[in-house]
Design a protein around this motif. Structure first.
Motif, PDB file in Angstrom:
ATOM      1  N   SER A  29       8.597   3.655  -1.724  1.00 38.50           N
ATOM      2  CA  SER A  29       7.355   3.407  -0.991  1.00 38.50           C
ATOM      3  C   SER A  29       6.347   2.674  -1.878  1.00 38.50           C
ATOM      4  O   SER A  29       5.700   1.715  -1.437  1.00 38.50           O
ATOM      5  CB  SER A  29       6.770   4.734  -0.500  1.00 38.50           C
ATOM      6  OG  SER A  29       5.562   4.535   0.166  1.00 38.50           O
ATOM      7  N   LEU A  35       7.440  -0.929  -2.335  1.00 42.17           N
ATOM      8  CA  LEU A  35       7.151  -1.716  -1.134  1.00 42.17           C
ATOM      9  C   LEU A  35       5.662  -2.018  -1.003  1.00 42.17           C
ATOM     10  O   LEU A  35       5.294  -3.101  -0.525  1.00 42.17           O
ATOM     11  CB  LEU A  35       7.668  -0.983   0.112  1.00 42.17           C
ATOM     12  CG  LEU A  35       9.190  -0.959   0.262  1.00 42.17           C
ATOM     13  CD1 LEU A  35       9.594  -0.089   1.443  1.00 42.17           C
ATOM     14  CD2 LEU A  35       9.753  -2.366   0.406  1.00 42.17           C
ATOM     15  N   CYS A  36       4.809  -1.114  -1.439  1.00 42.31           N
ATOM     16  CA  CYS A  36       3.362  -1.389  -1.425  1.00 42.31           C
ATOM     17  C   CYS A  36       3.033  -2.554  -2.359  1.00 42.31           C
ATOM     18  O   CYS A  36       2.198  -3.397  -2.040  1.00 42.31           O
ATOM     19  CB  CYS A  36       2.576  -0.148  -1.827  1.00 42.31           C
ATOM     20  SG  CYS A  36       2.439   1.065  -0.517  1.00 42.31           S
ATOM     21  N   VAL A  58       5.135  -4.973  -3.202  1.00 44.66           N
ATOM     22  CA  VAL A  58       5.645  -6.179  -2.538  1.00 44.66           C
ATOM     23  C   VAL A  58       4.678  -6.605  -1.438  1.00 44.66           C
ATOM     24  O   VAL A  58       4.373  -7.798  -1.286  1.00 44.66           O
ATOM     25  CB  VAL A  58       7.064  -5.931  -1.967  1.00 44.66           C
ATOM     26  CG1 VAL A  58       7.497  -7.070  -1.050  1.00 44.66           C
ATOM     27  CG2 VAL A  58       8.066  -5.732  -3.091  1.00 44.66           C
ATOM     28  N   CYS A  59       4.164  -5.648  -0.693  1.00 48.97           N
ATOM     29  CA  CYS A  59       3.189  -5.936   0.362  1.00 48.97           C
ATOM     30  C   CYS A  59       1.957  -6.626  -0.216  1.00 48.97           C
ATOM     31  O   CYS A  59       1.460  -7.612   0.349  1.00 48.97           O
ATOM     32  CB  CYS A  59       2.801  -4.644   1.071  1.00 48.97           C
ATOM     33  SG  CYS A  59       1.505  -4.837   2.299  1.00 48.97           S
ATOM     34  N   LEU A 119       2.777 -10.181  -1.011  1.00 48.53           N
ATOM     35  CA  LEU A 119       2.824 -10.981   0.217  1.00 48.53           C
ATOM     36  C   LEU A 119       1.420 -11.287   0.727  1.00 48.53           C
ATOM     37  O   LEU A 119       1.149 -12.403   1.183  1.00 48.53           O
ATOM     38  CB  LEU A 119       3.645 -10.254   1.289  1.00 48.53           C
ATOM     39  CG  LEU A 119       5.146 -10.140   1.016  1.00 48.53           C
ATOM     40  CD1 LEU A 119       5.798  -9.178   2.002  1.00 48.53           C
ATOM     41  CD2 LEU A 119       5.810 -11.511   1.053  1.00 48.53           C
ATOM     42  N   PRO A 162       4.871 -10.709   7.276  1.00 45.69           N
ATOM     43  CA  PRO A 162       5.818 -10.010   6.399  1.00 45.69           C
ATOM     44  C   PRO A 162       5.161  -8.845   5.645  1.00 45.69           C
ATOM     45  O   PRO A 162       5.777  -7.795   5.463  1.00 45.69           O
ATOM     46  CB  PRO A 162       6.296 -11.088   5.428  1.00 45.69           C
ATOM     47  CG  PRO A 162       6.052 -12.375   6.124  1.00 45.69           C
ATOM     48  CD  PRO A 162       4.844 -12.151   6.982  1.00 45.69           C
ATOM     49  N   ALA A 163       3.897  -9.022   5.259  1.00 47.23           N
ATOM     50  CA  ALA A 163       3.184  -7.946   4.556  1.00 47.23           C
ATOM     51  C   ALA A 163       3.022  -6.734   5.464  1.00 47.23           C
ATOM     52  O   ALA A 163       3.204  -5.588   5.015  1.00 47.23           O
ATOM     53  CB  ALA A 163       1.825  -8.439   4.077  1.00 47.23           C
ATOM     54  N   VAL A 205       6.469  -5.008   5.730  1.00 50.91           N
ATOM     55  CA  VAL A 205       6.801  -4.306   4.492  1.00 50.91           C
ATOM     56  C   VAL A 205       5.931  -3.053   4.347  1.00 50.91           C
ATOM     57  O   VAL A 205       6.419  -1.985   3.954  1.00 50.91           O
ATOM     58  CB  VAL A 205       6.659  -5.241   3.268  1.00 50.91           C
ATOM     59  CG1 VAL A 205       6.738  -4.475   1.965  1.00 50.91           C
ATOM     60  CG2 VAL A 205       7.734  -6.313   3.314  1.00 50.91           C
ATOM     61  N   ILE A 244       7.247  -0.318   6.555  1.00 44.64           N
ATOM     62  CA  ILE A 244       8.439   0.303   5.960  1.00 44.64           C
ATOM     63  C   ILE A 244       8.035   1.235   4.820  1.00 44.64           C
ATOM     64  O   ILE A 244       8.600   2.327   4.661  1.00 44.64           O
ATOM     65  CB  ILE A 244       9.439  -0.780   5.496  1.00 44.64           C
ATOM     66  CG1 ILE A 244       9.963  -1.563   6.708  1.00 44.64           C
ATOM     67  CG2 ILE A 244      10.605  -0.148   4.730  1.00 44.64           C
ATOM     68  CD1 ILE A 244      10.727  -2.820   6.353  1.00 44.64           C
ATOM     69  N   ALA A 245       7.036   0.837   4.037  1.00 41.76           N
ATOM     70  CA  ALA A 245       6.541   1.696   2.952  1.00 41.76           C
ATOM     71  C   ALA A 245       6.009   3.011   3.515  1.00 41.76           C
ATOM     72  O   ALA A 245       6.259   4.088   2.947  1.00 41.76           O
ATOM     73  CB  ALA A 245       5.443   0.975   2.162  1.00 41.76           C
TER      74      ALA A 245
END
Length: 136
Positions: free
Chosen positions: A72, A75-76, A78-79, A82, A90-91, A94, A97-98
């Protein structure tokens, strides 16, 4: 609703605290396992087998809780990257999903707590049973 860099950053403190709690839980389980191992070596007993299976399931749950929490957090990050590159859709995906991985981590934590309470109940029943036998 405005979705910017601060939105996923809000999860960082929560995830950090959860990871600290999960690590403490893992260390407590490791201590119990080491103690049980020493007790079993000193006086082998079949009663330890149920405890061993319970601890094995709890350690797996704790591992999966930690994995979900760390994933999680990743993914944050990566968000946020983005969002930095202004890739809003996409952000948002993502980040969603996080959030799902955070929910999974919390559900696994609840399951582990239930197992922990069950293990403690077994010990209490054993003490009560031993006490009743000694009184008769």
């Amino acid at each position: 609703m405005e979705f910017d860099l601060t939105t996923p950053a809000l999860l960082f403190p929560a995830i950090s605290l959860l990871m600290l709690a999960y690590t403490n839980r893992f260390l407590a389980l490791a201590s119990v396992i080491r103690s049980l191992h020493a007790d079993y070596k000193a006086t082998p007993s079949p009663s330890y087998l149920a405890q061993i299976e319970n601890l094995r399931r709890r350690i797996r749950l704790t591992r999966n809780m930690q994995f979900s929490g760390v994933f999680s957090l990743l993914l944050c990050i990566v968000c946020m990257a983005l969002l930095f590159y202004e890739l809003l859709l996409p952000a948002e995906i993502v980040f969603s999903i996080a959030i799902l991985f955070m929910i999974a981590s919390l559900v696994l934590s609840l399951m582990e707590i239930q197992m922990s309470v069950g293990a403690l109940d077994l010990h209490l029943h054993d003490i009560e049973h031993t006490e009743k036998i000694s009184k008769t």
